[in-house]
Design an enzyme around this catalytic site. Structure first.
Site, PDB file in Angstrom:
ATOM      1  CG  ASP A  16      -1.817   1.196   1.339  1.00 57.95           C
ATOM      2  OD1 ASP A  16      -2.248   1.697   0.279  1.00 57.95           O
ATOM      3  OD2 ASP A  16      -2.096   1.654   2.462  1.00 57.95           O
ATOM      4  CB  SER A  17       0.306   4.766  -0.829  1.00 64.94           C
ATOM      5  OG  SER A  17      -0.912   4.964  -0.128  1.00 64.94           O
ATOM      6  CB  CYS A  79      -3.196   1.008  -2.456  1.00 63.54           C
ATOM      7  SG  CYS A  79      -3.253   2.704  -3.064  1.00 63.54           S
ATOM      8  CD  GLU A 159      -2.718   7.957   7.928  1.00 64.28           C
ATOM      9  OE1 GLU A 159      -1.907   8.826   8.300  1.00 64.28           O
ATOM     10  OE2 GLU A 159      -2.623   7.363   6.830  1.00 64.28           O
ATOM     11  CB  CYS A 196     -10.619   4.571   1.372  1.00 62.81           C
ATOM     12  SG  CYS A 196      -9.030   5.076   2.089  1.00 62.81           S
ATOM     13  CG  HIS A 198      -6.787   5.092   5.632  1.00 65.29           C
ATOM     14  ND1 HIS A 198      -6.084   4.971   4.460  1.00 65.29           N
ATOM     15  CD2 HIS A 198      -5.895   5.590   6.544  1.00 65.29           C
ATOM     16  CE1 HIS A 198      -4.837   5.378   4.645  1.00 65.29           C
ATOM     17  NE2 HIS A 198      -4.696   5.758   5.896  1.00 65.29           N
TER      18      HIS A 198
END
Length: 285
Positions: A16-17, A79, A159, A196, A198
């Site tokens: 993933d990034s 991702c 995050e 996403c 996240h």
């Protein structure tokens, strides 16, 4: 030991990034506890969403080259931005290694779950704007009506560890209001894709905002199930009995990665466990 038996013992590579793909790693760990896993976060070049498709494809190829060098038996692109542009290029470049992205499994699950044909997609602005999920869903179910909403703020919430609570739900509700507003005679969405990696961290808050009438499609879970099925179909599932090992690689900031990882991954990650790697020397054409 036969070649197939040796391949079964090879690790699964996930990249993933940054840290969002850890939600995918978490589900892989839960569904496939005996598999060895390598996670690569390209934290030096995060986010991918602001980069051109050409750059993202190049980054994905470099990440895949490193994982292939580490002898993985399967690659997961954890991702959405990279999945939208790099799945096919990686499959062509590495024909001997299966490649699984997060967009296709999420689209398939969405199409299978919707009852009224009204679905929603929440993702980062870049994923919404490049129509990745819209195209994937329409290719499977042209009759489906899709509402897509950019919710990039959810990345920051995830995050920073803001996953629950009244304030989080207020922010989620505000960001998703255009998606949930129903016009006269509109049934509203009955299925919502978390587009996403996240966003599964906020799944509880999102579920409370949308209500019981809306099914959530967790791209981390759906992707992990596809990996599980692919390993079963190819006979590459690990046959060991002991719990597998997880390795972490990043291109920058091992300490920050280890700290933020606790918001996405169920097991504790220490900075000493995180290996710093350089992808720049992997040339792409």
């Amino acid at each position: 030991m036969t070649d197939l038996a040796k391949r079964r013992r090879l690790p699964i590579g996930v990249f993933d990034s940054g840290v969002g793909g850890l939600t995918v790693l978490n589900e892989l760990r839960r569904l496939l506890p005996h598999e060895n896993l390598i996670y690569l976060g390209d934290t030096a070049r995060v986010p991918y969403g602001t980069k051109s498709s050409l750059s993202v494809t190049r980054y994905a190829e470099q990440a895949a080259m490193l994982l292939v060098e580490r002898q993985v038996k399967l690659i997961v692109i954890a991702c959405n931005t990279a999945s939208a542009v790099a799945v096919e290029p990686l499959r062509l470049r590495f024909p001997g290694v299966p490649v699984v992205g997060v967009v296709e499994p999420g689209a398939e699950a969405c199409c299978a779950q919707t009852r009224n044909g009204n679905v929603g997609v929440i993702a980062t602005e870049s994923t919404v704007n490049n129509l990745a999920y819209q195209k994937a869903i329409m290719a499977l179910r042209p009759d489906v009506r899709i509402r897509a909403q950019g919710c990039s703020l959810f990345v920051s919430l995830a995050e920073e560890g803001w996953h629950e609570g009244e304030l989080v739900e207020q922010i989620v509700a505000r960001c998703m209001a255009p998606l949930l507003d129903e016009a006269e005679g509109d049934e509203g969405i009955d299925t919502l894709v978390l587009g996403c990696t996240h966003f599964p961290a906020l799944k509880g808050a999102i579920a409370r905002v949308v209500g019981d009438g809306v099914q959530l499609v967790d791209s981390a879970l759906t992707t992990s199930r596809v990996v599980q099925q692919q390993l079963a179909d190819t006979g590459l599932g690990c046959d060991r009995e002991e719990t597998g090992h997880v390795s972490f690689l990043v291109t920058d900031g091992p300490e920050r990665f280890a700290r933020v990882a606790s918001y996405f991954f169920a097991e504790k990650v220490n900075a000493a466990q995180v290996e710093l790697v350089d992808l720049q020397h992997f040339a792409t054409v």
